[in-house]
Scaffold this active site. Structure first.
Site, PDB file in Angstrom:
ATOM      1  N   GLY A  25      -6.522 -24.407  -8.897  1.00 22.88           N
ATOM      2  CA  GLY A  25      -7.834 -24.063  -8.340  1.00 22.88           C
ATOM      3  C   GLY A  25      -8.957 -24.812  -9.028  1.00 22.88           C
ATOM      4  O   GLY A  25      -9.987 -24.245  -9.394  1.00 22.88           O
ATOM      5  N   ALA A  26      -8.758 -26.139  -9.179  1.00 19.88           N
ATOM      6  CA  ALA A  26      -9.725 -26.946  -9.933  1.00 19.88           C
ATOM      7  C   ALA A  26     -10.726 -27.655  -9.026  1.00 19.88           C
ATOM      8  O   ALA A  26     -11.518 -28.465  -9.489  1.00 19.88           O
ATOM      9  CB  ALA A  26      -8.992 -27.964 -10.793  1.00 19.88           C
ATOM     10  N   ARG A  28     -13.119 -26.195  -7.333  1.00 19.64           N
ATOM     11  CA  ARG A  28     -14.430 -25.528  -7.329  1.00 19.64           C
ATOM     12  C   ARG A  28     -14.561 -24.595  -8.537  1.00 19.64           C
ATOM     13  O   ARG A  28     -13.571 -24.275  -9.191  1.00 19.64           O
ATOM     14  CB  ARG A  28     -14.589 -24.700  -6.041  1.00 19.64           C
ATOM     15  CG  ARG A  28     -14.681 -25.520  -4.796  1.00 19.64           C
ATOM     16  CD  ARG A  28     -14.920 -24.687  -3.566  1.00 19.64           C
ATOM     17  NE  ARG A  28     -13.730 -24.015  -3.109  1.00 19.64           N
ATOM     18  CZ  ARG A  28     -13.648 -22.697  -2.884  1.00 19.64           C
ATOM     19  NH1 ARG A  28     -14.680 -21.923  -3.091  1.00 19.64           N
ATOM     20  NH2 ARG A  28     -12.522 -22.167  -2.449  1.00 19.64           N
ATOM     21  N   VAL A  77      -0.526 -21.908  -4.684  1.00 16.81           N
ATOM     22  CA  VAL A  77       0.197 -21.348  -5.841  1.00 16.81           C
ATOM     23  C   VAL A  77       1.114 -20.192  -5.452  1.00 16.81           C
ATOM     24  O   VAL A  77       2.015 -19.839  -6.214  1.00 16.81           O
ATOM     25  CB  VAL A  77      -0.765 -20.891  -6.970  1.00 16.81           C
ATOM     26  CG1 VAL A  77      -1.510 -22.068  -7.576  1.00 16.81           C
ATOM     27  CG2 VAL A  77      -1.721 -19.805  -6.492  1.00 16.81           C
ATOM     28  N   ASN A 103      -5.683 -20.678 -13.048  1.00  8.47           N
ATOM     29  CA  ASN A 103      -7.046 -20.257 -12.690  1.00  8.47           C
ATOM     30  C   ASN A 103      -7.193 -19.880 -11.220  1.00  8.47           C
ATOM     31  O   ASN A 103      -8.070 -19.076 -10.878  1.00  8.47           O
ATOM     32  CB  ASN A 103      -8.007 -21.409 -13.034  1.00  8.47           C
ATOM     33  CG  ASN A 103      -9.359 -21.244 -12.376  1.00  8.47           C
ATOM     34  OD1 ASN A 103     -10.198 -20.466 -12.817  1.00  8.47           O
ATOM     35  ND2 ASN A 103      -9.577 -21.972 -11.271  1.00  8.47           N
ATOM     36  N   SER A 156      -9.780 -11.215 -15.587  1.00 11.81           N
ATOM     37  CA  SER A 156     -11.150 -10.797 -15.254  1.00 11.81           C
ATOM     38  C   SER A 156     -11.501  -9.521 -15.999  1.00 11.81           C
ATOM     39  O   SER A 156     -10.622  -8.695 -16.292  1.00 11.81           O
ATOM     40  CB  SER A 156     -11.266 -10.541 -13.749  1.00 11.81           C
ATOM     41  OG  SER A 156     -12.490  -9.915 -13.457  1.00 11.81           O
ATOM     42  N   TYR A 169      -7.805  -6.448  -6.393  1.00  8.67           N
ATOM     43  CA  TYR A 169      -8.140  -7.528  -7.329  1.00  8.67           C
ATOM     44  C   TYR A 169      -7.862  -7.067  -8.766  1.00  8.67           C
ATOM     45  O   TYR A 169      -7.258  -7.803  -9.559  1.00  8.67           O
ATOM     46  CB  TYR A 169      -9.613  -7.891  -7.139  1.00  8.67           C
ATOM     47  CG  TYR A 169     -10.113  -9.020  -7.997  1.00  8.67           C
ATOM     48  CD1 TYR A 169      -9.792 -10.345  -7.705  1.00  8.67           C
ATOM     49  CD2 TYR A 169     -10.940  -8.784  -9.090  1.00  8.67           C
ATOM     50  CE1 TYR A 169     -10.269 -11.378  -8.488  1.00  8.67           C
ATOM     51  CE2 TYR A 169     -11.431  -9.810  -9.873  1.00  8.67           C
ATOM     52  CZ  TYR A 169     -11.090 -11.114  -9.570  1.00  8.67           C
ATOM     53  OH  TYR A 169     -11.564 -12.146 -10.346  1.00  8.67           O
ATOM     54  N   LYS A 173      -5.294  -8.646 -11.579  1.00  6.48           N
ATOM     55  CA  LYS A 173      -5.788  -9.204 -12.845  1.00  6.48           C
ATOM     56  C   LYS A 173      -5.242  -8.450 -14.050  1.00  6.48           C
ATOM     57  O   LYS A 173      -5.025  -9.031 -15.113  1.00  6.48           O
ATOM     58  CB  LYS A 173      -7.319  -9.222 -12.842  1.00  6.48           C
ATOM     59  CG  LYS A 173      -7.914 -10.201 -11.823  1.00  6.48           C
ATOM     60  CD  LYS A 173      -7.497 -11.635 -12.134  1.00  6.48           C
ATOM     61  CE  LYS A 173      -8.162 -12.640 -11.226  1.00  6.48           C
ATOM     62  NZ  LYS A 173      -7.775 -14.023 -11.538  1.00  6.48           N
ATOM     63  N   ILE A 202     -19.638 -14.576 -13.214  1.00  4.07           N
ATOM     64  CA  ILE A 202     -19.899 -16.001 -13.381  1.00  4.07           C
ATOM     65  C   ILE A 202     -20.382 -16.550 -12.036  1.00  4.07           C
ATOM     66  O   ILE A 202     -19.834 -16.196 -10.983  1.00  4.07           O
ATOM     67  CB  ILE A 202     -18.591 -16.732 -13.804  1.00  4.07           C
ATOM     68  CG1 ILE A 202     -17.944 -16.045 -15.029  1.00  4.07           C
ATOM     69  CG2 ILE A 202     -18.824 -18.217 -14.045  1.00  4.07           C
ATOM     70  CD1 ILE A 202     -18.808 -15.978 -16.268  1.00  4.07           C
TER      71      ILE A 202
HETATM   72  P1  NAP Z   1     -13.897 -19.998  -6.506  1.00  2.47           P
HETATM   73  O1  NAP Z   1     -15.186 -20.666  -6.812  1.00  2.47           O
HETATM   74  O2  NAP Z   1     -13.756 -19.162  -5.282  1.00  2.47           O
HETATM   75  O3  NAP Z   1     -12.736 -21.116  -6.521  1.00  2.47           O
HETATM   76  C1  NAP Z   1     -11.410 -20.722  -6.300  1.00  2.47           C
HETATM   77  C2  NAP Z   1     -10.490 -21.892  -6.567  1.00  2.47           C
HETATM   78  O4  NAP Z   1      -9.136 -21.434  -6.414  1.00  2.47           O
HETATM   79  C3  NAP Z   1     -10.677 -23.035  -5.597  1.00  2.47           C
HETATM   80  O5  NAP Z   1     -10.460 -24.241  -6.287  1.00  2.47           O
HETATM   81  C4  NAP Z   1      -9.586 -22.802  -4.564  1.00  2.47           C
HETATM   82  O6  NAP Z   1      -9.144 -23.991  -3.929  1.00  2.47           O
HETATM   83  C5  NAP Z   1      -8.487 -22.266  -5.456  1.00  2.47           C
HETATM   84  N1  NAP Z   1      -7.496 -21.471  -4.740  1.00  2.47           N
HETATM   85  C6  NAP Z   1      -7.684 -20.339  -4.003  1.00  2.47           C
HETATM   86  N2  NAP Z   1      -6.516 -19.917  -3.499  1.00  2.47           N
HETATM   87  C7  NAP Z   1      -5.575 -20.795  -3.913  1.00  2.47           C
HETATM   88  C8  NAP Z   1      -4.190 -20.918  -3.705  1.00  2.47           C
HETATM   89  N3  NAP Z   1      -3.500 -20.031  -2.961  1.00  2.47           N
HETATM   90  N4  NAP Z   1      -3.535 -21.964  -4.277  1.00  2.47           N
HETATM   91  C9  NAP Z   1      -4.203 -22.872  -5.012  1.00  2.47           C
HETATM   92  N5  NAP Z   1      -5.518 -22.818  -5.239  1.00  2.47           N
HETATM   93  C10 NAP Z   1      -6.193 -21.793  -4.691  1.00  2.47           C
HETATM   94  O7  NAP Z   1     -13.458 -19.025  -7.700  1.00  2.47           O
HETATM   95  P2  NAP Z   1     -13.979 -18.905  -9.216  1.00  2.47           P
HETATM   96  O8  NAP Z   1     -15.087 -17.923  -9.237  1.00  2.47           O
HETATM   97  O9  NAP Z   1     -14.145 -20.242  -9.835  1.00  2.47           O
HETATM   98  O10 NAP Z   1     -12.721 -18.147  -9.857  1.00  2.47           O
HETATM   99  C11 NAP Z   1     -11.712 -18.836 -10.569  1.00  2.47           C
HETATM  100  C12 NAP Z   1     -10.852 -17.799 -11.281  1.00  2.47           C
HETATM  101  O11 NAP Z   1     -11.673 -17.026 -12.145  1.00  2.47           O
HETATM  102  C13 NAP Z   1     -10.198 -16.803 -10.322  1.00  2.47           C
HETATM  103  O12 NAP Z   1      -8.903 -16.497 -10.781  1.00  2.47           O
HETATM  104  C14 NAP Z   1     -11.085 -15.593 -10.418  1.00  2.47           C
HETATM  105  O13 NAP Z   1     -10.419 -14.394 -10.101  1.00  2.47           O
HETATM  106  C15 NAP Z   1     -11.488 -15.651 -11.879  1.00  2.47           C
HETATM  107  N6  NAP Z   1     -12.722 -14.923 -12.184  1.00  2.47           N
HETATM  108  C16 NAP Z   1     -13.907 -15.283 -11.607  1.00  2.47           C
HETATM  109  C17 NAP Z   1     -15.047 -14.574 -11.929  1.00  2.47           C
HETATM  110  C18 NAP Z   1     -16.390 -14.911 -11.365  1.00  2.47           C
HETATM  111  O14 NAP Z   1     -17.348 -14.150 -11.616  1.00  2.47           O
HETATM  112  N7  NAP Z   1     -16.546 -15.997 -10.622  1.00  2.47           N
HETATM  113  C19 NAP Z   1     -14.978 -13.496 -12.820  1.00  2.47           C
HETATM  114  C20 NAP Z   1     -13.757 -13.147 -13.369  1.00  2.47           C
HETATM  115  C21 NAP Z   1     -12.631 -13.885 -13.053  1.00  2.47           C
HETATM  116  P3  NAP Z   1      -9.852 -24.548  -2.561  1.00  2.47           P
HETATM  117  O15 NAP Z   1     -11.169 -25.146  -2.986  1.00  2.47           O
HETATM  118  O16 NAP Z   1      -8.889 -25.564  -2.063  1.00  2.47           O
HETATM  119  O17 NAP Z   1     -10.027 -23.368  -1.669  1.00  2.47           O
END
Ligand code: NAP
Length: 262
Positions: A25-26, A28, A77, A103, A156, A169, A173, A202
């Site tokens: 998930g790199a 974005r 994944v 990630n 998370s 969710y 996690k 975030i």
């Molecule tokens: P995001 O901006 O929505 O980006 C998600 C990323 O995961 C994208 O690169 C997406 O790829 C990829 N992805 C989604 N489903 C996938 C799959 N089945 N196989 C491979 N790649 C996949 O999310 P984020 O906020 O950066 O979150 C990243 C991680 O941090 C997640 O595990 C999330 O639960 C965790 N997290 C986030 C927060 C927050 O506040 N943002 C807080 C706690 C934990 P595409 O671009 O190709 O769709």
């Protein structure tokens, strides 16, 4: 006393030169920031995405423009056969695999009464089983990496404290924390460390979609540092755990949440 236990705190203990990392998930958000930082610290980085190839190519271009090595690998994944092929492509393309950052994640929010079996299955498939499949596929090259081997799972704050409307969710996690601790014990005899980073709120596409403006103000009141975090601040914690500086840390959940959960 061996060399590692006396490693001084120096720039050398933070470098990732010569290492190969795969960040799922790199394309974005947090994964993107992590890929860029690991590359800036010297790692060759495999950039995984699910559907958004253009965004993944943009991350690749940013890394190569700075003289780094990068490889784009698209796979879901949650599909174990695709994960196996993807990890093989990384090892063939970049020559090894030392650091796996699990990630990739999704958030499907619903109150219990409205949550569907399909949504629960998809959430667990991507967030929990995805990390399991990637860790399993990467285990051979990681074991070959021995004490350079690292798995870092992105869990998370919600996995630790729960949240109304986020049971699916939170369960995924929390499961990731159990996975982290078990793999830490299982892989420690071979020198591989396994840790988790638990972000708070975030600024990424995920939170932009999930948090409405009024909820944002209420949320800020609960965060002692009184702001939403940046993806780069999570990347810093991941890069630390990936580095020689963190060689004696395993099975740990590192909270990066502005004090939201203490
Ligand atoms: P995001 O901006 O929505 O980006 C998600 C990323 O995961 C994208 O690169 C997406 O790829 C990829 N992805 C989604 N489903 C996938 C799959 N089945 N196989 C491979 N790649 C996949 O999310 P984020 O906020 O950066 O979150 C990243 C991680 O941090 C997640 O595990 C999330 O639960 C965790 N997290 C986030 C927060 C927050 O506040 N943002 C807080 C706690 C934990 P595409 O671009 O190709 O769709």
């Amino acid at each position: 006393m061996n060399d590692r236990s006396s490693t001084p705190s120096s720039p050398a203990s933070w470098t990732l030169a010569g290492k190969v990392a795969l960040v799922t998930g790199a394309s974005r958000g947090i994964g993107r920031a992590t890929a860029l930082l690991l590359a800036a610290r010297g790692a060759a980085v495999a950039i995984n995405y699910a559907g958004n190839e253009a965004a993944a190519r943009e991350v690749e271009a940013a890394i190569t423009a700075e003289g780094g090595r990068a490889l784009v690998v698209g796979f879901d994944v949650s599909d174990p056969a695709a994960v196996d092929r993807g990890v093989d492509a990384v090892v063939k393309g970049l020559g090894a695999l030392h650091i796996l950052v699990n990630n990739a994640g999704i958030s499907i929010d619903a109150l219990l009464m409205r949550a569907s079996p399909e949504d629960l299955a998809r959430t667990l498939d991507v967030n929990l089983k995805g990390a399991f499949f990637c860790s399993k596929a990467a285990s051979r090259p990681l074991l070959r990496a021995r004490a350079d081997g690292r798995i870092i799972n992105v869990t998370s704050v919600i996995g630790e404290q729960g949240n109304a409307g986020q049971a699916m969710y939170a369960a995924s996690k929390a499961g990731l924390i159990g996975l982290t601790k078990s793999l830490a014990r299982e892989l420690a005899p071979r020198g591989v460390t396994v840790n988790a980073v638990a972000p708070g709120f975030i600024a990424t596409d995920m939170t932009d979609a999930a948090i409405k403006a009024e909820a944002r103000d209420a949320l800020l009141k609960q965060i002692p540092l009184a702001r939403i975090g940046g993806a780069e601040e999570i990347a810093e914690a991941i890069a630390f755990l990936a580095a020689p500086a963190a060689s004696y840390i395993t099975g740990h959940v590192l909270r990066v949440n502005g004090g939201l959960l203490i």
